[in-house]
Each structure stands twice: as C-alpha cells, then as structure tokens.
Design a protein around this motif. Sequence first.
Motif, PDB file in Angstrom:
ATOM      1  N   LEU A 165      37.426  36.788  40.475  1.00 21.65           N
ATOM      2  CA  LEU A 165      37.544  36.973  39.031  1.00 21.65           C
ATOM      3  C   LEU A 165      38.908  36.552  38.509  1.00 21.65           C
ATOM      4  CD1 LEU A 165      35.805  40.475  38.744  1.00 21.65           C
ATOM      5  CD2 LEU A 165      34.805  38.242  38.214  1.00 21.65           C
ATOM      6  N   ASN A 166      39.913  36.682  39.347  1.00 21.16           N
ATOM      7  CA  ASN A 166      41.276  36.369  38.926  1.00 21.16           C
ATOM      8  C   ASN A 166      41.520  34.870  38.800  1.00 21.16           C
ATOM      9  OD1 ASN A 166      43.634  37.742  38.096  1.00 21.16           O
ATOM     10  ND2 ASN A 166      44.676  37.194  39.988  1.00 21.16           N
ATOM     11  N   LYS A 167      40.575  34.056  39.269  1.00 24.74           N
ATOM     12  CA  LYS A 167      40.740  32.597  39.201  1.00 24.74           C
ATOM     13  C   LYS A 167      40.555  32.049  37.789  1.00 24.74           C
ATOM     14  CE  LYS A 167      39.164  31.224  43.846  1.00 24.74           C
ATOM     15  NZ  LYS A 167      38.124  30.425  44.557  1.00 24.74           N
ATOM     16  N   TRP A 168      39.730  32.730  36.988  1.00 28.25           N
ATOM     17  CA  TRP A 168      39.260  32.112  35.749  1.00 28.25           C
ATOM     18  C   TRP A 168      39.639  32.946  34.531  1.00 28.25           C
ATOM     19  CZ3 TRP A 168      38.349  27.899  38.058  1.00 28.25           C
ATOM     20  CH2 TRP A 168      37.723  27.879  39.289  1.00 28.25           C
ATOM     21  N   ASP A 169      40.002  32.267  33.451  1.00 29.15           N
ATOM     22  CA  ASP A 169      40.437  32.950  32.234  1.00 29.15           C
ATOM     23  C   ASP A 169      39.386  33.913  31.704  1.00 29.15           C
ATOM     24  OD1 ASP A 169      42.762  31.486  32.357  1.00 29.15           O
ATOM     25  OD2 ASP A 169      42.165  30.012  30.848  1.00 29.15           O
ATOM     26  N   SER A 170      38.112  33.521  31.777  1.00 26.60           N
ATOM     27  CA  SER A 170      37.063  34.325  31.161  1.00 26.60           C
ATOM     28  C   SER A 170      36.760  35.612  31.923  1.00 26.60           C
ATOM     29  CB  SER A 170      35.766  33.509  31.021  1.00 26.60           C
ATOM     30  OG  SER A 170      35.281  33.091  32.285  1.00 26.60           O
ATOM     31  N   THR A 171      37.199  35.699  33.191  1.00 27.30           N
ATOM     32  CA  THR A 171      36.936  36.914  33.974  1.00 27.30           C
ATOM     33  C   THR A 171      38.201  37.615  34.453  1.00 27.30           C
ATOM     34  OG1 THR A 171      36.684  35.524  35.963  1.00 27.30           O
ATOM     35  CG2 THR A 171      34.670  36.154  34.773  1.00 27.30           C
ATOM     36  N   ARG A 172      39.361  36.987  34.295  1.00 24.88           N
ATOM     37  CA  ARG A 172      40.611  37.565  34.803  1.00 24.88           C
ATOM     38  C   ARG A 172      40.887  38.975  34.274  1.00 24.88           C
ATOM     39  NH1 ARG A 172      43.814  33.511  33.753  1.00 24.88           N
ATOM     40  NH2 ARG A 172      43.247  32.531  35.745  1.00 24.88           N
ATOM     41  N   PRO A 173      40.597  39.287  33.003  1.00 23.56           N
ATOM     42  CA  PRO A 173      40.884  40.655  32.518  1.00 23.56           C
ATOM     43  C   PRO A 173      40.145  41.747  33.281  1.00 23.56           C
ATOM     44  CG  PRO A 173      40.489  39.175  30.668  1.00 23.56           C
ATOM     45  CD  PRO A 173      40.091  38.419  31.907  1.00 23.56           C
ATOM     46  N   TYR A 174      39.067  41.389  33.979  1.00 25.67           N
ATOM     47  CA  TYR A 174      38.229  42.401  34.629  1.00 25.67           C
ATOM     48  C   TYR A 174      38.419  42.429  36.142  1.00 25.67           C
ATOM     49  CZ  TYR A 174      36.335  41.056  30.147  1.00 25.67           C
ATOM     50  OH  TYR A 174      36.223  40.713  28.825  1.00 25.67           O
ATOM     51  N   ALA A 175      39.378  41.670  36.648  1.00 22.33           N
ATOM     52  CA  ALA A 175      39.555  41.552  38.094  1.00 22.33           C
ATOM     53  C   ALA A 175      39.932  42.892  38.731  1.00 22.33           C
ATOM     54  CB  ALA A 175      40.618  40.500  38.406  1.00 22.33           C
ATOM     55  N   GLU A 176      40.764  43.669  38.052  1.00 22.56           N
ATOM     56  CA  GLU A 176      41.179  44.953  38.631  1.00 22.56           C
ATOM     57  C   GLU A 176      40.016  45.931  38.740  1.00 22.56           C
ATOM     58  OE1 GLU A 176      44.527  46.586  36.565  1.00 22.56           O
ATOM     59  OE2 GLU A 176      45.961  45.506  37.825  1.00 22.56           O
ATOM     60  N   ALA A 177      39.010  45.788  37.893  1.00 25.89           N
ATOM     61  CA  ALA A 177      37.840  46.661  37.989  1.00 25.89           C
ATOM     62  C   ALA A 177      37.162  46.475  39.341  1.00 25.89           C
ATOM     63  CB  ALA A 177      36.869  46.364  36.855  1.00 25.89           C
ATOM     64  N   ALA A 178      37.087  45.225  39.804  1.00 27.15           N
ATOM     65  CA  ALA A 178      36.518  44.958  41.119  1.00 27.15           C
ATOM     66  C   ALA A 178      37.388  45.553  42.219  1.00 27.15           C
ATOM     67  CB  ALA A 178      36.363  43.456  41.330  1.00 27.15           C
ATOM     68  N   LEU A 179      38.682  45.458  42.049  1.00 26.85           N
ATOM     69  CA  LEU A 179      39.620  45.894  43.087  1.00 26.85           C
ATOM     70  C   LEU A 179      39.630  47.408  43.263  1.00 26.85           C
ATOM     71  CD1 LEU A 179      41.839  44.805  45.023  1.00 26.85           C
ATOM     72  CD2 LEU A 179      43.477  45.238  43.190  1.00 26.85           C
ATOM     73  N   TYR A 180      39.526  48.153  42.173  1.00 22.46           N
ATOM     74  CA  TYR A 180      39.781  49.600  42.206  1.00 22.46           C
ATOM     75  C   TYR A 180      38.535  50.474  42.284  1.00 22.46           C
ATOM     76  CZ  TYR A 180      44.789  49.227  41.144  1.00 22.46           C
ATOM     77  OH  TYR A 180      46.139  48.970  41.202  1.00 22.46           O
TER      78      TYR A 180
END
Length: 327
Positions: free
Chosen positions: A201-216
């Motif tokens: 998710l962190n690769k792309w502008d359209s999904t980067r804001p939600y990357a931490e949701a996957a992580l945590y």
Amino acid sequence: MLDTYVNWLNGADPTQYDWMNVENNLLPVLYTFWLCEARPEWTDTCRSFLLEGQCKSFEYIKNSCDKGAYECMQRFTSYIMNSYIKLDGGIPFRHYYENILAATQPTLYVHCHMVTKISLAILDELYRQNPDLLLYVNGCETMEGVHASIDKTREFLFYCGMFHDAGKLYFLDTINLFARSLFNEEFDLIRLHPQMGYELLNKWDSTRPYAEAALYHHLWYDEKSGYPREYTYKGNDNAILYQILTCADCLNAATDSVGRAYSSGKNFADMLADLRCNAGRMFNPDLVQLFDSEQLQQQIETLITVDREQLYREVFGKNVSLVLQSV
C-alpha cells in the motif's frame, strides 16, 4: 516488440476465463509493465498501450467475479499488484486492488467490507460517548477540529478497513479452499501479511494513507503479543482507529463460519465475552467499554448476521457490484 503485445491483446477474447484466455488477456499488459519497469525510458513510447491495457485488464478482472475464474485469476494477483505503473489518466491502484480482491478472494472481500461496517459502528459510538479520544486523530488538535472532521475520519477508517488485509492477496486462499485449520508453516506465512500489506500500500499515492492500517491491525493493545511485534502505538496519533480495526477484525472473523470454513463460528454473546476478557490486553479497554451500549450490541449483532448473509449472497451472486459504498 510492442507491436507483438498489441496484437496479442487485440486477439484475446475478453469474455472467456479458462487458463489460456486469462493468459491472453493479462500477459501482454504484464509484459509491457515489466518492460517499462526494466527500461523506464520506454514508458512514454508504451504509454498509449499501457493506458489501453490498464482499462482492458481492469474490466476483464472486474467481470471475472461470476465466471468461476478464482483459481486462474489468483495466479496473476501478485504480478498485477507489483507491476502496476501509475499513469496520468490511468486507473488508480486503489481501484485495481478492489477488483483483484473481489475476483480472487471473494470471502476476503466480504470480510473487508464487514470490518468497515463494524469499525464505523464502533467509531460512531465512540464519537457519541467519548469524542475526546479522537483528539489528534488525523491531525485534529482541537475538539472543534474533531467535530469538523468526523466525516473525513469516517471515510479514512472506511478505507483502512477495506485495505487492512491487502497482504493476504499474496497468499493462496488456503483458509477457504480447505475446511481445516492452518498448518504451522502456513500460519507463519500468514503472519507476514501485515508487513507485506504495508509495503504494498505504501508504494502508491492512492493507497499510501491506509498503509499503517495493514501494519497495525494485528498488534495487541498492550503490545506484548500480536504481530508484527517490532512496532508500537506510542506516538501514533491514529492508534485508536487501528485499535478499532483490531476489534472489528476479530468480531467478524470469529463469528463467521463461511469466511473461516474450518470453524463453526462463535455467536455474538461469546465474542462479546472474549472482548471483555481481553480488555487491556488485546483490545483497548475504552473501546470494549462502548459495548455496554445495548444500541451498539444490537447494531453489531445485526451486522454479523443479517447484513453479512446478504453481503455473501450479493458477492457470490451474478450481480455483485465492485463499487465501494459511499460512507
């Protein structure tokens, strides 16, 4: 070489989903993605075909959902996600992800939708009972900001729920293919999905804001268990939202006997008892306390029974819509 890929794609039948036709509809686009990834200076030359290929592959993936093509499409999932190229006027990665999720892992698609619904119900109750806990979420430094931004906070949490399990798209849908518990080796792999989802998710502008949701979303409240263990909620202004996801994820997964084929599923009363038993350990106690509300209890119980059954019927029927519901 580009002419070869253009002719290959133009000769493909976009209505067929056997192994050969899946390859014919997707490989020309993938090969061009890989070519431009290896030789970025060729991207401009290939731009017209890339845009056409994105649109065609997007529609092909979207239309595969009721064609019995889950196994065929699964083979291409990681290739498509990792090889995506952002193009002006192209399809955002977020939309590609939504299509791939529904096409290759429909039960996971249902799960992610259910996590969003449950998360929003918990957030609404938190906002009603104790909005102070939303201070600093998404940069809101005053209560006036919390109130003014509540719709944006709901939207953010909605998409966090949709993307929280992105890392699972790298794995075969073992949980739902076989009516058994995971082997230890399989579970070890599954435990990698938060980190893998974060990196994707962190690769792309359209999904980067939600990357931490996957992580945590699998990290316990006390940080003494869960995974990945090397991260902390300390200093994370959105921690309360990711802890809401943890509650919602467990509520849905533990009570779902369809999406977890090896389990009969707990009833809501048993899962509520588990939440309370694990308050302060696995779950944020401020969130567990919200479940003293009969209104929230009734809302969640309806979601995991009536609403989830209806969603399964829609997703596995012929008229499933891939357009995300408005928040």
